[in-house]
Scaffold this active site. Structure first.
Site, PDB file in Angstrom:
ATOM      1  N   GLY A   1       0.827  -1.190   0.000  1.00  0.00           N
ATOM      2  CA  GLY A   1       0.000   0.000   0.000  1.00  0.00           C
ATOM      3  C   GLY A   1       0.867   1.247   0.000  1.00  0.00           C
ATOM      4  O   GLY A   1       2.049   1.206   0.353  1.00  0.00           O
ATOM      5  N   CYS A   2       0.281   2.369  -0.394  1.00  0.00           N
ATOM      6  CA  CYS A   2       1.069   3.602  -0.495  1.00  0.00           C
ATOM      7  C   CYS A   2       1.509   4.104   0.879  1.00  0.00           C
ATOM      8  O   CYS A   2       2.677   4.475   1.067  1.00  0.00           O
ATOM      9  CB  CYS A   2       0.284   4.667  -1.247  1.00  0.00           C
ATOM     10  SG  CYS A   2      -1.393   4.957  -0.654  1.00  0.00           S
ATOM     11  N   TYR A   3       0.588   4.120   1.847  1.00  0.00           N
ATOM     12  CA  TYR A   3       0.990   4.534   3.195  1.00  0.00           C
ATOM     13  C   TYR A   3       2.028   3.579   3.795  1.00  0.00           C
ATOM     14  O   TYR A   3       3.034   4.026   4.362  1.00  0.00           O
ATOM     15  CB  TYR A   3      -0.224   4.611   4.121  1.00  0.00           C
ATOM     16  CG  TYR A   3      -1.109   5.812   3.941  1.00  0.00           C
ATOM     17  CD1 TYR A   3      -0.609   7.112   4.055  1.00  0.00           C
ATOM     18  CD2 TYR A   3      -2.477   5.669   3.710  1.00  0.00           C
ATOM     19  CE1 TYR A   3      -1.442   8.215   3.923  1.00  0.00           C
ATOM     20  CE2 TYR A   3      -3.318   6.765   3.571  1.00  0.00           C
ATOM     21  CZ  TYR A   3      -2.794   8.036   3.682  1.00  0.00           C
ATOM     22  OH  TYR A   3      -3.623   9.125   3.553  1.00  0.00           O
TER      23      TYR A   3
ATOM     24  N   THR B   1       4.228   1.831   2.275  1.00  0.00           N
ATOM     25  CA  THR B   1       5.515   2.057   1.621  1.00  0.00           C
ATOM     26  C   THR B   1       6.288   3.158   2.326  1.00  0.00           C
ATOM     27  O   THR B   1       7.462   2.990   2.691  1.00  0.00           O
ATOM     28  CB  THR B   1       5.313   2.422   0.140  1.00  0.00           C
ATOM     29  OG1 THR B   1       4.753   1.297  -0.553  1.00  0.00           O
ATOM     30  CG2 THR B   1       6.637   2.798  -0.520  1.00  0.00           C
TER      31      THR B   1
END
EC number: 1.2.1.38
Length: 343
Positions: free
Chosen positions: A145-147, A149
């Site tokens: 997920g972006c968060y 990462t």
């Protein structure tokens, strides 16, 4: 060697970003481009910035259309990837940008996503300790997920180096609106977002919480408890994460900085900034780079790490392409030699 690639979910932000990167990849030929709800449309109508692919017609997202490629990128809603992935040939490299195969704990998946667990795939964040080796030759890859990462890049060196306490981790992250997807929502229209910031998923309810705890726990070798608060920021793309944790007794500022330097000095995409310089989302916009700074708050005994990434590039599509490169034995930076955009 030319790699044939199919991309599903191509009408969305993540799928469009995958296509943007693949269009500049020297070793890739783009095959099927699919989007279930927009099948039959010209890609240029939905992704007008992809000029070289504008005339391509979107196909339906079916196993038949995706099969026959060396690599398949799945940029589908959470819960939609597992069924398609299970029907694709074992020899196909399948890279899932959704959440379906990230979590190791079935109970955590069922609690936060409300469906049966589809299994766990190698995690596509190469900068984590030992992760590159797990990605080499992999034919199934879960894109983080972006968060997670940004959060894992921020704190993993401290936990891997046994410098941080596991029971008092606080992470606050601001994301651009593209992180919420392309579907129309009242809280994402311009008049609601411009000049305003607002938290969401407060109180441990955000789905990325167990993913962050999983990654930090793997680095620490023990369970890590995280309080995570995401915030919506008035920008289209980017994440700025501020992550803090209590340091273990006797740990110094010099030891902390040394741990982060050792972790990232040789990384092509993750950069510890010189002391006194702080990350900004603008500096990484459109790139696969992450920039961070680490500081020690002696008053509270906490490390403070800020990390900036582009949520669509390093946080999704760039990480996916980087993982593909490693899995196939290509140059890790292929198709990703993009700098940030300024002003």
């Amino acid at each position: 060697m030319t790699i044939s690639v199919a991309v599903s979910g191509a009408s969305g932000y993540a799928g469009g970003e995958v296509l943007r990167l693949l269009a500049g990849h020297p070793d890739v030929t783009i095959g099927a481009i699919t989007a279930h709800s927009n099948a039959g449309s010209r890609l240029g109508e939905l992704q007008p910035h992809l000029h070289g692919l504008a005339s391509r017609i979107l196909e339906d997202t079916t196993v038949e259309n995706l099969s026959g490629h060396d690599v398949v990128f799945l940029a589908l809603p959470h819960g939609a990837s597992a069924d398609i992935a299970a029907q694709l040939p074992e020899g196909t490299v399948v890279i899932d940008a959704g959440a379906d195969h990230r979590l190791e704990d079935p109970a955590a998946w069922e609690k936060f996503y409300g469906s049966a667990h589809a299994g766990t795939w190698p995690y596509g964040l190469p900068e984590l300790p030992g992760q590159r080796e797990k990605l080499k030759g992999a034919n199934r890859i879960a894109v983080p997920g972006c968060y997670p990462t940004s959060a894992l890049l921020a704190l993993t060196p401290g936990f891997a180096g046994s410098l941080l306490q596991p029971d008092d981790v606080v992470i606050v992250a601001a994301s651009g609106t593209s992180g919420a997807g392309k579907a129309a929502k009242v809280n994402l229209i311009g008049s609601e977002v411009m000049g305003s910031m607002s938290p969401y998923g407060v109180g441990g309810g955000h789905r990325h919480t167990p993913e962050i705890e999983q990654g930090l726990g793997n680095a620490a070798g023990e369970a890590v408890t995280v309080s995570f608060t995401p915030t919506l920021a008035p920008m289209s793309r980017g994440i700025l994460t501020t992550a803090t944790a209590k340091v273990k007794p006797g740990v110094t500022a010099a030891e902390l900085r040394s741990a982060w330097e050792e972790a990232y000095d040789d990384e092509p995409f993750v950069h510890l900034l010189p002391e006194g310089q702080w990350p900004s989302t603008k500096s990484v916009q459109g790139s696969n780079h992450a920039v961070m700074q680490v500081a020690f708050d002696a008053h509270t005994g906490r490390v403070i790490v800020t990390c900036a990434i582009d949520n669509l590039t390093k946080g999704t599509a760039g990480g996916a392409v980087q993982s593909m490169n490693i899995a196939l034995g290509l140059a890790e930076t292929a198709g990703l030699n993009l700098q940030g955009v300024a002003p």
